[in-house]
Design a protein around this motif. Structure first.
Motif, PDB file in Angstrom:
ATOM      1  N   ARG A   1      38.178  37.244  56.284  1.00 12.18           N
ATOM      2  CA  ARG A   1      37.466  37.247  55.000  1.00 12.18           C
ATOM      3  C   ARG A   1      36.408  38.336  55.031  1.00 12.18           C
ATOM      4  O   ARG A   1      35.634  38.434  55.988  1.00 12.18           O
ATOM      5  CB  ARG A   1      36.798  35.895  54.738  1.00 12.18           C
ATOM      6  CG  ARG A   1      37.722  34.848  54.158  1.00 12.18           C
ATOM      7  CD  ARG A   1      36.946  33.592  53.801  1.00 12.18           C
ATOM      8  NE  ARG A   1      36.491  32.873  54.985  1.00 12.18           N
ATOM      9  CZ  ARG A   1      35.525  31.950  55.000  1.00 12.18           C
ATOM     10  NH1 ARG A   1      34.887  31.661  53.862  1.00 12.18           N
ATOM     11  NH2 ARG A   1      35.187  31.340  56.111  1.00 12.18           N
ATOM     12  N   LEU A   2      36.386  39.129  53.984  1.00 13.29           N
ATOM     13  CA  LEU A   2      35.345  40.129  53.802  1.00 13.29           C
ATOM     14  C   LEU A   2      34.521  39.744  52.587  1.00 13.29           C
ATOM     15  O   LEU A   2      35.072  39.392  51.543  1.00 13.29           O
ATOM     16  CB  LEU A   2      35.945  41.516  53.589  1.00 13.29           C
ATOM     17  CG  LEU A   2      36.947  42.026  54.632  1.00 13.29           C
ATOM     18  CD1 LEU A   2      37.369  43.452  54.291  1.00 13.29           C
ATOM     19  CD2 LEU A   2      36.395  41.945  56.043  1.00 13.29           C
ATOM     20  N   ARG A   3      33.209  39.841  52.719  1.00  8.02           N
ATOM     21  CA  ARG A   3      32.308  39.454  51.630  1.00  8.02           C
ATOM     22  C   ARG A   3      31.355  40.592  51.319  1.00  8.02           C
ATOM     23  O   ARG A   3      30.720  41.158  52.210  1.00  8.02           O
ATOM     24  CB  ARG A   3      31.508  38.212  52.045  1.00  8.02           C
ATOM     25  CG  ARG A   3      30.391  37.782  51.102  1.00  8.02           C
ATOM     26  CD  ARG A   3      30.894  37.081  49.887  1.00  8.02           C
ATOM     27  NE  ARG A   3      29.783  36.495  49.111  1.00  8.02           N
ATOM     28  CZ  ARG A   3      29.929  35.927  47.940  1.00  8.02           C
ATOM     29  NH1 ARG A   3      31.127  35.848  47.378  1.00  8.02           N
ATOM     30  NH2 ARG A   3      28.894  35.409  47.312  1.00  8.02           N
ATOM     31  N   TRP A   4      31.304  40.981  50.036  1.00  6.47           N
ATOM     32  CA  TRP A   4      30.373  41.982  49.569  1.00  6.47           C
ATOM     33  C   TRP A   4      29.362  41.314  48.638  1.00  6.47           C
ATOM     34  O   TRP A   4      29.749  40.641  47.683  1.00  6.47           O
ATOM     35  CB  TRP A   4      31.087  43.094  48.810  1.00  6.47           C
ATOM     36  CG  TRP A   4      31.998  43.938  49.643  1.00  6.47           C
ATOM     37  CD1 TRP A   4      31.680  45.087  50.298  1.00  6.47           C
ATOM     38  CD2 TRP A   4      33.391  43.711  49.875  1.00  6.47           C
ATOM     39  NE1 TRP A   4      32.785  45.591  50.943  1.00  6.47           N
ATOM     40  CE2 TRP A   4      33.861  44.766  50.698  1.00  6.47           C
ATOM     41  CE3 TRP A   4      34.296  42.716  49.497  1.00  6.47           C
ATOM     42  CZ2 TRP A   4      35.173  44.855  51.129  1.00  6.47           C
ATOM     43  CZ3 TRP A   4      35.609  42.796  49.914  1.00  6.47           C
ATOM     44  CH2 TRP A   4      36.040  43.867  50.728  1.00  6.47           C
ATOM     45  N   LYS A   5      28.102  41.489  48.925  1.00  5.46           N
ATOM     46  CA  LYS A   5      27.068  40.975  48.028  1.00  5.46           C
ATOM     47  C   LYS A   5      26.917  41.945  46.862  1.00  5.46           C
ATOM     48  O   LYS A   5      26.667  43.134  47.066  1.00  5.46           O
ATOM     49  CB  LYS A   5      25.750  40.820  48.773  1.00  5.46           C
ATOM     50  CG  LYS A   5      25.795  39.769  49.872  1.00  5.46           C
ATOM     51  CD  LYS A   5      24.461  39.638  50.580  1.00  5.46           C
ATOM     52  CE  LYS A   5      24.524  38.586  51.674  1.00  5.46           C
ATOM     53  NZ  LYS A   5      23.229  38.451  52.411  1.00  5.46           N
TER      54      LYS A   5
END
Length: 540
Positions: free
Chosen positions: A61-65
C-alpha cells in the motif's frame, strides 16, 4: 488544483503472511526482512518495484497525503466487466476503485491510475486527507514467493486536465494508461443468437441465422460476423458449458464444414469458448485448481489453450470470443470482489508469479496463438486493464437480455456510457447484444439498438427468427448499415447526473432516449438477484 502524487509516497505499507510493516520513506527504497520496495520516478510515471527472496508478500500500500475537496465528483473503474454499478458519485472513502479513478471539481478533471498490464491487482481509495493505492501481489490467495526476482508491481500516473469535458478527460487519461492498444482493422458487427436461443441451437439454425444476416446486410462492403455462441461443443448440456473444444456435438457434427458454409454465404465466422473449463479425461489433476477449473499458470494448461486457439483458427474462425477466465481463476464475479479479487488460502501452480502476471501471460498466449491467422480476439469476463493490448475487443459489461428490459438497461446502457472512455483507447468496446425474443416492448428495446449502432462500438444482434415485420427488418438493416461503418462515437452528456444517461452526442447530432417504462423498474437487490430472475425465464 490537485496535488500530484507522482513522487515518493508518504507511507509505504507491506503486508506479509502473518506480519505487516509500515514505513515513512526518506528515500526511494523501503526494506524489511528480505523485501525491498522501490518507487522510482521516470518520464512515463512512478515505477513501483518489489524484490523479495523467500518471504511471501501479499499486499503493498502506498499512501500520499493530499487535500481533495469534499465536494468533488469521482468515477472509478471495475475489476473486469461492469454490472450496472458504474457511475459518478460523491467521495466514498472506503470505496475500492480498481485500476484508475477520475476526480472533477467543476472546472478541472484529474486522473489517478496505473498503466495497463500491471504486475499487481491494483485499486485506489480516496478521502479528504489523502489517496491510497493498494497493490495485491498475491498468487491466488497466498503471498507471492518471488525467489529473488524483481517485480514491477505498477507504473503510477497522474494527470490533470483543464477546459475539456470529463468525458474527453477520461478518454485522454485512458490513452495515457494504454499506449499500445490493438484494434480490428475494420468495424466488427453481426449476429450472435445467444439472446434468443440461450444455448439451444444447431448447425441448421446457425445457417438460417446466417441467411437472415445476409438478407439484412445485402450490399454492404464490410461483411458481418455470424458468431456461434455456447451450444456447439461436444459435451455441452444445460448443466455444463465447458470443453473439450476439439469436436462439435451431434447438432454440430462438422465445425470446419459449418465455417465453410457460413463463408460461402459471404459472412465471416466467429465462435465462443471457455478456455479454463475442460472436463477432458486426459488432463492431469496437477493442471487443475481446487475448483476443478484449469490453472492458467501451469505450462501444460497454457499449451492446451494454445492448441485450442490454433484449432479454432485452422477451422476458419476469424473471431474467437473467450469467456469466464476471471471467474474460473478466482471463483468470483466482478461484483463479488469487494475489494480483493479472491479469498485467502490457496495459490496457483506457479507461486513465483502474481495473479496479475498469470492473467497477462494467459491473455498473451491466446493473442499470440491467434495472431498468425489474423483472427480477432474478443475477451469476455476478462480483466480489461490487464488484457488491453492483448485483445482487439472486450465485452465491457455483464449480459444484456432478450427477455428483461431492466437487465438491458442495467448491463447495457450503463456499461456503454461508463466504459466508452476505453473504446479505441484500450480496445474496441462491446457493450453486448441487442436481443429480442418478443417479450421486451419494442418501443424501448429499439432505443437500445439505435444507440448501440450510433455509439461506434462493436454491434451484435440476436433476434428470434420470424419475429420482425417488414418494417422492423428495414429498421434493423438500417442500424446494421450504420454499425458496419462506425463513423461516429457516442458521448454520454448527462453521465455525471445519472447511471442511465439519456442525452448523448454522436457526431454533431444530439440524441435523446427515454429508457423508463410507465410502470417504472422492477426492484432488484443487486447483480446476483437480477441474474437469478434472468435465469428463471430461460427455457432449457
Amino acid at each position: 488544483m490537485y496535488d500530484q502524487i507522482i513522487r515518493t509516497p508518504d507511507l509505504v505499507m507491506i503486508s506479509m503472511e502473518g506480519d505487516e510493516y509500515t514505513a515513512r520513506p526518506a528515500s526511494e527504497t523501503v526494506s524489511v526482512k528480505d523485501i525491498q520496495v522501490t518507487t522510482t520516478l521516470k518520464p512515463d510515471g512512478l515505477h513501483v518495484m518489489l524484490t523479495a527472496l523467500t518471504t511471501p508478500v501479499r499486499i503493498l500500500r502506498l499512501r500520499w497525503k493530499t487535500q481533495l475537496p469534499a465536494d468533488v465528483r469521482i468515477l472509478g473503474d471495475a475489476w473486469e466487466r461492469t454490472y450496472g454499478d458504474a457511475g459518478w458519485s460523491s467521495m466514498i472513502p472506503y470505496r475500492a476503485m480498481p485500476w484508475y479513478f477520475l476526480v472533477q471539481d467543476g472546472e478541472n478533471v484529474a486522473g489517478y491510475g496505473v498503466k495497463v498490464r500491471a504486475g499487481a491487482m491494483c485499486f485506489w481509495q480516496a478521502d479528504p486527507a489523502g489517496i491510497t493505492l493498494w497493490m495485491d501481489v498475491r498468487c491466488g490467495g497466498d503471498g507471492v514467493i518471488l525467489g529473488g526476482r524483481t517485480l514491477e508491481a505498477a507504473v503510477v500516473i497522474n494527470k490533470t486536465y483543464h477546459d475539456i469535458s470529463a468525458f474527453e478527460a477520461a478518454r485522454k487519461f485512458c490513452g495515457e494508461m494504454c499506449t499500445d492498444p490493438r484494434f480490428p482493422d475494420e468495424p466488427v458487427y453481426g449476429s450472435n443468437n445467444w439472446y434468443y436461443a440461450y444455448g439451444i441451437s444447431s448447425e441448421e439454425e446457425i445457417l438460417k441465422d446466417t441467411d437472415y444476416l445476409v438478407q439484412l446486410t445485402e450490399g454492404l462492403v464490410n461483411r458481418p460476423f455470424m458468431v456461434i455462441d455456447d451450444c456447439w461443443q461436444v459435451r455441452h448440456n444445460s448443466e455444463y458449458n465447458g470443453g473439450p473444444w476439439n469436436l462439435g456435438n451431434e447438432k454440430f457434427p462438422d465445425m470446419p464444414g459449418l465455417v465453410r458454409k457460413i463463408k460461402e454465404k459471404g459472412v465471416k465466422a466467429g465462435v465462443w469458448f471457455r478456455p479454463l473449463l475442460d472436463s477432458g479425461g486426459d488432463i492431469p489433476d496437477e493442471w487443475r485448481l481446487p475448483t476443478g477449473a484449469l490453472d492458467a499458470s501451469h505450462p501444460g494448461v497454457l499449451s492446451r489453450v494454445r492448441g485450442d486457439i490454433t484449432r479454432l483458427c485452422e477451422w476458419g474462425f476469424g473471431l474467437i470470443k473467450h469467456d469466464f477466465s476471471t471467474f474460473d481463476s478466482f471463483g468470483k464475479w466482478g461484483f463479488m470482489m469487494q475489494p480483493l479479487v479472491t479469498d485467502d488460502g490457496w495459490h496457483f501452480f506457479d507461486r513465483s508469479k502474481t495473479s496479475a502476471e498469470i492473467l497477462v501471460n494467459f491473455y498473451r498466449v491466446i493473442y499470440e496463438a491467434a495472431a498468425p491467422y489474423g483472427t480477432l480476439i474478443l475477451g469476455c469476463n476478462t480483466v480489461g486493464h490487464l488484457a488491453a493490448g492483448l485483445e482487439h475487443m472486450q465485452r465491457t459489461g455483464d449480459d444484456t437480455s432478450g427477455l428483461l428490459w431492466e437487465r438491458t438497461m442495467r448491463m447495457g446502457v450503463n456499461t456503454l456510457a461508463f466504459r466508452m472512455p476505453q473504446h479505441r483507447t484500450f480496445f474496441d468496446c462491446d457493450a453486448d447484444c441487442y436481443g429480442d425474443v418478443g417479450e421486451i416492448p419494442w418501443e424501448y428495446n429499439q432505443l437500445w439498438g439505435d444507440l448501440l449502432a450510433k455509439s461506434g462500438t462493436s454491434f451484435f444482434f440476436s433476434v428470434k427468427p420470424g419475429l420482425y415485420t417488414e418494417e422492423q427488418n428495414r429498421w434493423l438493416a438500417a442500424i446494421l448499415t450504420e454499425a458496419s461503418r462506425q463513423e461516429q462515437m457516442a458521448e454520454p452528456l448527462d453521465w455525471q447526473n445519472t447511471i442511465y444517461p439519456q442525452k448523448w452526442k454522436s457526431g454533431d447530432t444530439i440524441l435523446s432516449y427515454d429508457w423508463y417504462q410507465d410502470i417504472g423498474l422492477r426492484v432488484v437487490a443487486g447483480p446476483g438477484s437480477i441474474w437469478e430472475e434472468y435465469q428463471e425465464k430461460h427455457v432449457f
